[in-house]
Design a protein around this motif. Structure first.
Motif, PDB file in Angstrom:
ATOM      1  N   GLU A 201       0.690  -1.149   0.053  1.00 34.90           N
ATOM      2  CA  GLU A 201       0.056   0.156   0.046  1.00 34.90           C
ATOM      3  C   GLU A 201       0.860   1.265  -0.155  1.00 34.90           C
ATOM      4  OE1 GLU A 201      -3.003   0.362   3.328  1.00 34.90           O
ATOM      5  OE2 GLU A 201      -3.601  -1.964   2.756  1.00 34.90           O
ATOM      6  N   PRO A 202       0.502   2.440  -0.542  1.00 35.06           N
ATOM      7  CA  PRO A 202       1.367   3.714  -0.432  1.00 35.06           C
ATOM      8  C   PRO A 202       1.174   4.043   0.964  1.00 35.06           C
ATOM      9  CG  PRO A 202      -0.314   3.582  -2.242  1.00 35.06           C
ATOM     10  CD  PRO A 202      -0.742   2.429  -1.623  1.00 35.06           C
ATOM     11  N   VAL A 203       2.582   4.190   1.319  1.00 34.72           N
ATOM     12  CA  VAL A 203       2.654   4.508   2.838  1.00 34.72           C
ATOM     13  C   VAL A 203       2.080   5.872   3.262  1.00 34.72           C
ATOM     14  CG1 VAL A 203       4.904   5.967   2.737  1.00 34.72           C
ATOM     15  CG2 VAL A 203       4.638   4.661   4.770  1.00 34.72           C
ATOM     16  N   ILE A 204       1.682   6.756   2.310  1.00 36.68           N
ATOM     17  CA  ILE A 204       0.997   7.919   2.620  1.00 36.68           C
ATOM     18  C   ILE A 204      -0.198   7.730   3.207  1.00 36.68           C
ATOM     19  CG2 ILE A 204       0.249   8.410   0.179  1.00 36.68           C
ATOM     20  CD1 ILE A 204       0.872  11.500   0.979  1.00 36.68           C
ATOM     21  N   PHE A 205      -0.993   6.651   2.728  1.00 42.25           N
ATOM     22  CA  PHE A 205      -2.176   6.350   3.275  1.00 42.25           C
ATOM     23  C   PHE A 205      -2.361   5.240   4.529  1.00 42.25           C
ATOM     24  CE2 PHE A 205      -3.057   7.174  -1.457  1.00 42.25           C
ATOM     25  CZ  PHE A 205      -3.562   8.477  -1.215  1.00 42.25           C
ATOM     26  N   ARG A 342       4.278  14.039   4.309  1.00 43.21           N
ATOM     27  CA  ARG A 342       4.042  12.716   3.450  1.00 43.21           C
ATOM     28  C   ARG A 342       3.818  13.113   2.287  1.00 43.21           C
ATOM     29  NH1 ARG A 342       0.137   8.909   6.702  1.00 43.21           N
ATOM     30  NH2 ARG A 342       0.830   9.428   8.802  1.00 43.21           N
ATOM     31  N   PHE A 343       4.543  12.307   1.278  1.00 44.19           N
ATOM     32  CA  PHE A 343       4.316  12.347  -0.253  1.00 44.19           C
ATOM     33  C   PHE A 343       4.141  10.953  -0.808  1.00 44.19           C
ATOM     34  CE2 PHE A 343       8.836  12.330  -0.554  1.00 44.19           C
ATOM     35  CZ  PHE A 343       9.085  11.749  -1.896  1.00 44.19           C
ATOM     36  N   SER A 344       3.589  10.985  -1.912  1.00 40.49           N
ATOM     37  CA  SER A 344       3.738   9.648  -2.780  1.00 40.49           C
ATOM     38  C   SER A 344       3.360  10.382  -4.174  1.00 40.49           C
ATOM     39  CB  SER A 344       2.523   8.532  -2.270  1.00 40.49           C
ATOM     40  OG  SER A 344       2.503   7.413  -3.077  1.00 40.49           O
ATOM     41  N   ILE A 345       3.998   9.556  -5.136  1.00 40.20           N
ATOM     42  CA  ILE A 345       3.894   9.882  -6.387  1.00 40.20           C
ATOM     43  C   ILE A 345       3.909   8.473  -7.311  1.00 40.20           C
ATOM     44  CG2 ILE A 345       4.517  10.946  -8.740  1.00 40.20           C
ATOM     45  CD1 ILE A 345       6.035  13.072  -7.035  1.00 40.20           C
TER      46      ILE A 345
END
Length: 416
Positions: A201-205, A342-345
């Protein structure tokens, strides 16, 4: 004297053997009882839906392939999002043929990690899934029960959480604008990470905010909050602006998550790692709003909880032809520590030239600052097929590169 000691030791050994035998029988009986109750819950929910229209059984009842609803299973296309937003109903009250309202998801995993030189292959999950509308009432349900749920610990052992419910919810669709949801589910709606193509899962979430301290480590873990984490709770949804499809428009959510987990643990370890728990008061309140048109959306969410926990995140999701992207950035805070960014791309290319075989590649960069972790770089490859109305296979290969840490995850799933 020697004979008496031998006699006492012999009696003690027999008593201990008898005690262990009783304990083993109780464990077996408890596991069988939990398994029977869990199967009964899923079967009962399925029996309540004489016209079930969900996931793989929906494909069987219509004769359509998986890619009617999915870009590449489990990632939904625009039609699949609309189908789910209708409460697993077809447009114009179109009827479906009766079918077994049950799907099964089996996953085997091979995992390698460094440092530590961990390497292990194991059965990651066996999952029973059922969902659909309830008769002609404005109600729908979704149940996802993991009979097998294993994960690799950092010491190389497997953690057993068999018997936990991933989802167990009921939607009350009052009208086109108002919906209530009750049960156990994820707070986040704009990006349902359970439908992701990557293994992780995206760590930002998924990155959590710790809750108030508890002497019970199990309760302590359940008091944490993450947008994509599952908790018992309730959600009110208001659709203030409509669109061409039920999944289009401007949506607003108010979610109240509680401390706990709904489960029917199936082993002695699962009774520790995935015990049934429910504790008050609520963790806090999660607010979310976003506008969606097709597979494009833009929105934001926030969490306000005890222990001075705060979380604010903006999310954008974009689609053009066979290209898909998600970008998210935010900040969190809690008592006794620094604020964290936090960020995710993430970007994906999922060619849809063939229905029988759907390949895809993706890449994600993510980080939580001030968490003693460097940015993580995550490439992944997926392949699904034959995507028939009876079953499909899903291959997911993911790498993880984060400073001196390396990881490889290979999941092979059968869904039928």
């Amino acid at each position: 004297m020697k004979n008496k000691l031998e006699h006492r030791c012999s009696n003690a050994l027999r008593n201990e053997a008898a005690r262990q035998s009783v304990v083993a029988r109780r464990v077996r009986h408890s596991r069988l009882l939990s398994l029977a109750i869990g199967a009964a819950v899923v079967a009962f929910c399925a029996a309540l839906a004489p016209r079930v229209e969900a996931t793989p059984q929906f494909a069987r009842s219509t004769g359509r392939s998986c890619v009617s609803c999915h870009i590449a299973p489990p990632k939904l296309n625009q039609w699949g999002e609309a189908f789910r937003a209708r409460g697993y109903r077809l447009p114009n009250d179109e009827q479906l043929k009766p079918t077994v309202p049950l799907a099964v998801w089996l996953t085997g995993r091979h995992e390698e990690r460094s440092p530590g030189d961990l390497e292990k292959s194991y059965v990651h999950r066996v999952e029973l899934i059922s969902g659909g509308p309830l008769w002609d009432l404005p109600l729908s349900y979704f149940v996802e029960w993991r009979v097998v749920s294993l994960d690799l610990r950092t010491d190389g052992t497997l953690r057993d959480r068999g018997g936990r419910f991933e989802d167990a919810l009921i939607n009350w669709e009052i009208n086109d604008s108002n919906t209530f949801t009750f049960g156990q589910f994820r707070s986040l709606n704009q990006y349902d990470v359970s439908l992701r193509l990557s293994v992780s899962e995206p760590v930002i979430f998924s990155g959590s905010l710790a809750g108030p301290l508890s002497p019970n480590s199990r309760i302590q873990a359940l008091r944490a909050f993450a947008p994509s984490g599952r908790s018992p709770g309730a959600t009110y949804t208001f659709r203030s602006i409509g669109g061409p499809l039920p999944s289009d428009g401007l949506f607003h959510f108010v979610n109240v998550p509680f401390v706990g987990e709904l489960s029917l643990p199936l082993s002695e370890e699962a009774r520790r790692e995935a015990s049934f728990e429910l504790e008050g008061p609520a963790k806090g309140v999660f607010l979310e709003t976003f506008y969606r048109r097709g597979l494009n959306s833009i929105g934001a969410h926030a969490f306000f909880g005890e222990n001075e926990r705060r979380l604010f995140t903006g999310v954008g999701r974009f689609n053009y032809d066979d290209f898909y992207a998600t970008a998210a950035a935010g900040i969190d805070d809690a008592a006794g520590r620094r604020s964290r960014g936090r960020f995710s791309i993430e970007a994906e290319y999922l060619p849809s030239y063939f229905d029988r075989i759907r390949p895809g590649i993706g890449f994600r960069i993510e980080q939580i600052t001030h968490a003693q972790r460097d940015p993580a770089y995550i490439p992944y490859f997926v392949l699904t097929g034959p995507n028939t109305k009876y079953f499909t296979l899903l291959l997911q290969i993911e790498g993880r590169f984060q400073a001196d840490t390396r990881g490889l995850f290979i999941d092979l799933s059968a869904i039928f």
